[in-house]
Design an enzyme around this catalytic site. Structure first.
Site, PDB file in Angstrom:
ATOM      1  N   SER A  95       0.847  -1.185   0.000  1.00 53.22           N
ATOM      2  CA  SER A  95       0.000   0.000   0.000  1.00 53.22           C
ATOM      3  C   SER A  95       0.882   1.234   0.000  1.00 53.22           C
ATOM      4  O   SER A  95       1.890   1.274   0.711  1.00 53.22           O
ATOM      5  CB  SER A  95      -0.915   0.007   1.223  1.00 53.22           C
ATOM      6  OG  SER A  95      -1.743   1.152   1.228  1.00 53.22           O
ATOM      7  N   HIS A 109      -2.384   7.255  -4.873  1.00 53.80           N
ATOM      8  CA  HIS A 109      -2.501   6.118  -3.954  1.00 53.80           C
ATOM      9  C   HIS A 109      -2.578   4.843  -4.779  1.00 53.80           C
ATOM     10  O   HIS A 109      -3.169   4.815  -5.863  1.00 53.80           O
ATOM     11  CB  HIS A 109      -3.767   6.260  -3.103  1.00 53.80           C
ATOM     12  CG  HIS A 109      -4.254   4.957  -2.549  1.00 53.80           C
ATOM     13  ND1 HIS A 109      -5.279   4.234  -3.137  1.00 53.80           N
ATOM     14  CD2 HIS A 109      -3.860   4.227  -1.476  1.00 53.80           C
ATOM     15  CE1 HIS A 109      -5.501   3.134  -2.443  1.00 53.80           C
ATOM     16  NE2 HIS A 109      -4.657   3.106  -1.435  1.00 53.80           N
ATOM     17  N   VAL A 112      -2.314  -3.133  -3.630  1.00 54.00           N
ATOM     18  CA  VAL A 112      -2.649  -4.474  -4.112  1.00 54.00           C
ATOM     19  C   VAL A 112      -2.534  -5.415  -2.922  1.00 54.00           C
ATOM     20  O   VAL A 112      -1.588  -5.318  -2.137  1.00 54.00           O
ATOM     21  CB  VAL A 112      -1.764  -4.931  -5.279  1.00 54.00           C
ATOM     22  CG1 VAL A 112      -2.149  -4.217  -6.562  1.00 54.00           C
ATOM     23  CG2 VAL A 112      -0.285  -4.703  -4.992  1.00 54.00           C
ATOM     24  N   HIS A 178     -20.053  12.882   3.025  1.00 55.11           N
ATOM     25  CA  HIS A 178     -20.375  14.070   3.809  1.00 55.11           C
ATOM     26  C   HIS A 178     -19.982  15.348   3.079  1.00 55.11           C
ATOM     27  O   HIS A 178     -20.393  16.433   3.482  1.00 55.11           O
ATOM     28  CB  HIS A 178     -19.684  14.009   5.172  1.00 55.11           C
ATOM     29  CG  HIS A 178     -18.187  13.979   5.114  1.00 55.11           C
ATOM     30  ND1 HIS A 178     -17.478  12.874   4.710  1.00 55.11           N
ATOM     31  CD2 HIS A 178     -17.264  14.928   5.414  1.00 55.11           C
ATOM     32  CE1 HIS A 178     -16.180  13.137   4.766  1.00 55.11           C
ATOM     33  NE2 HIS A 178     -16.031  14.373   5.192  1.00 55.11           N
ATOM     34  N   GLY A 261      -5.309  -4.691  15.289  1.00 53.32           N
ATOM     35  CA  GLY A 261      -4.152  -4.401  16.120  1.00 53.32           C
ATOM     36  C   GLY A 261      -2.889  -4.190  15.314  1.00 53.32           C
ATOM     37  O   GLY A 261      -1.792  -4.520  15.771  1.00 53.32           O
ATOM     38  N   GLY A 262      -3.037  -3.645  14.126  1.00 49.75           N
ATOM     39  CA  GLY A 262      -1.888  -3.404  13.262  1.00 49.75           C
ATOM     40  C   GLY A 262      -1.002  -2.292  13.783  1.00 49.75           C
ATOM     41  O   GLY A 262      -1.303  -1.619  14.774  1.00 49.75           O
TER      42      GLY A 262
END
Length: 307
Positions: A95, A109, A112, A178, A261-262
């Site tokens: 990423s 950005h 994969v 939004h 929890g990364g």
């Protein structure tokens, strides 16, 4: 359905990270990536985060590889796939988010990724996902056309309607409800891909990853030396606020990383180093800033309109 070759995917993703970092470093011509190898504190796995900061061209560029596993998938993954509840999982991907200094060079950005969820006595459930999208501040039609031409090129070997399908999905996914506007000018987005067997899906994911630099670098090369002043820089920082809003409110990858929890530093490396917000600001009618709002922040058929 053919079983996935996890080692082949990992080998490809590590090489992709190397190639993208090399291309960004070459384009910058000054700064280098700092590498941070990490292990996950809870569950299994880890990753290799690379970040370039304060370069000649790029204010910040983050390119992250991660390979993690766990005993159960979080709510962000099972909300639309309830059949995954109670399964162990393994996830890996690359990423990246690139924030140039020059307001005329767009943010980009790409991602994969591969997931597999397993349960004893049952076949594994696996899929690929990813894509790439472009977020200009002072947009140029030739840049948008090039971006989508390469996007289509990545998809064409896999079917006549693949680009149209994943271009539409990107427009819908990278939409700030939004604000009532798209995050940028789109690109490709796909998820839950397992049709056609492992080899077919893996090749498509590779095609998307392999076309990212071809789509992005020529745009940066054209725009990185464009003269700009305080007004353009100020507008860039204001519009970066939209990027932050999207990533923290809607982005599935951000939610998945935090819920499993990364590693927070790696998950939030996509956020720009400098950003501004203003209360109820609107661009002056007829200004270069208004051009972005009027013509580029809603879905369009770029290839038909601009070619």
């Amino acid at each position: 359905m053919s079983n996935p070759d996890i080692q082949a995917i990992k080998t490809y993703l590590l090489d992709l990270q190397d190639r993208i970092c090399a291309g960004i470093t070459e384009e910058d011509g000054s700064a280098r990536f700092f590498e941070d190898n990490w292990e996950r504190e809870t569950g299994g796995g880890g990753g290799r985060t690379r970040v370039l900061t304060d370069g000649a061209v790029f204010e910040q560029a983050g390119v992250n590889f991660s390979h993690v596993s766990g005993g159960s998938l979080p709510a962000s993954a099972t909300a639309h796939r309830p059949e995954l509840a109670g399964r162990t999982f393994e996830a890996m991907g690359v990423s990246l988010v690139i924030h140039p200094k020059n307001p005329y060079a767009p943010t980009s950005h790409a991602n994969v990724r591969f997931f597999v969820a397993e349960k004893e006595g049952e076949d594994p459930i696996w899929w690929f996902g990813g894509g790439f999208d472009l977020t200009p501040y002072y947009p140029f039609e030739e840049d948008v056309l090039h971006w989508h031409q390469v996007s289509k090129k990545a998809c064409d070997p896999f079917g006549d309607n693949v680009y149209d399908r994943y271009k539409k999905w990107c427009d819908e996914y990278f939409f700030l409800k939004h604000r009532g506007e798209t995050r940028g000018v789109g690109g490709l987005f796909f998820d839950d891909l397992n049709e056609g067997g492992f080899e077919h899906c893996f090749k498509f994911m590779q095609s998307v990853g392999d076309h990212y630099l071809e789509a992005y670098r020529p745009i940066v090369t054209r725009r990185k030396n464009t003269e700009y002043g305080e007004q353009e820089r100020d507008f860039q920082l204001y519009r970066r606020g939209r990027y932050v809003e999207y990533n923290l409110v809607y982005d599935r990858g951000t939610l998945f990383g935090l819920q499993t929890g990364g590693r927070t530093e790696s998950i939030l490396m996509s956020l720009p180093p400098l950003v501004k917000w203003r209360y109820d600001w609107k661009p002056e009618a007829g200004s270069p800033e208004a051009k972005l709002y009027e013509g580029f922040l809603h879905p369009r058929n770029w290839l038909e309109e601009l070619a």
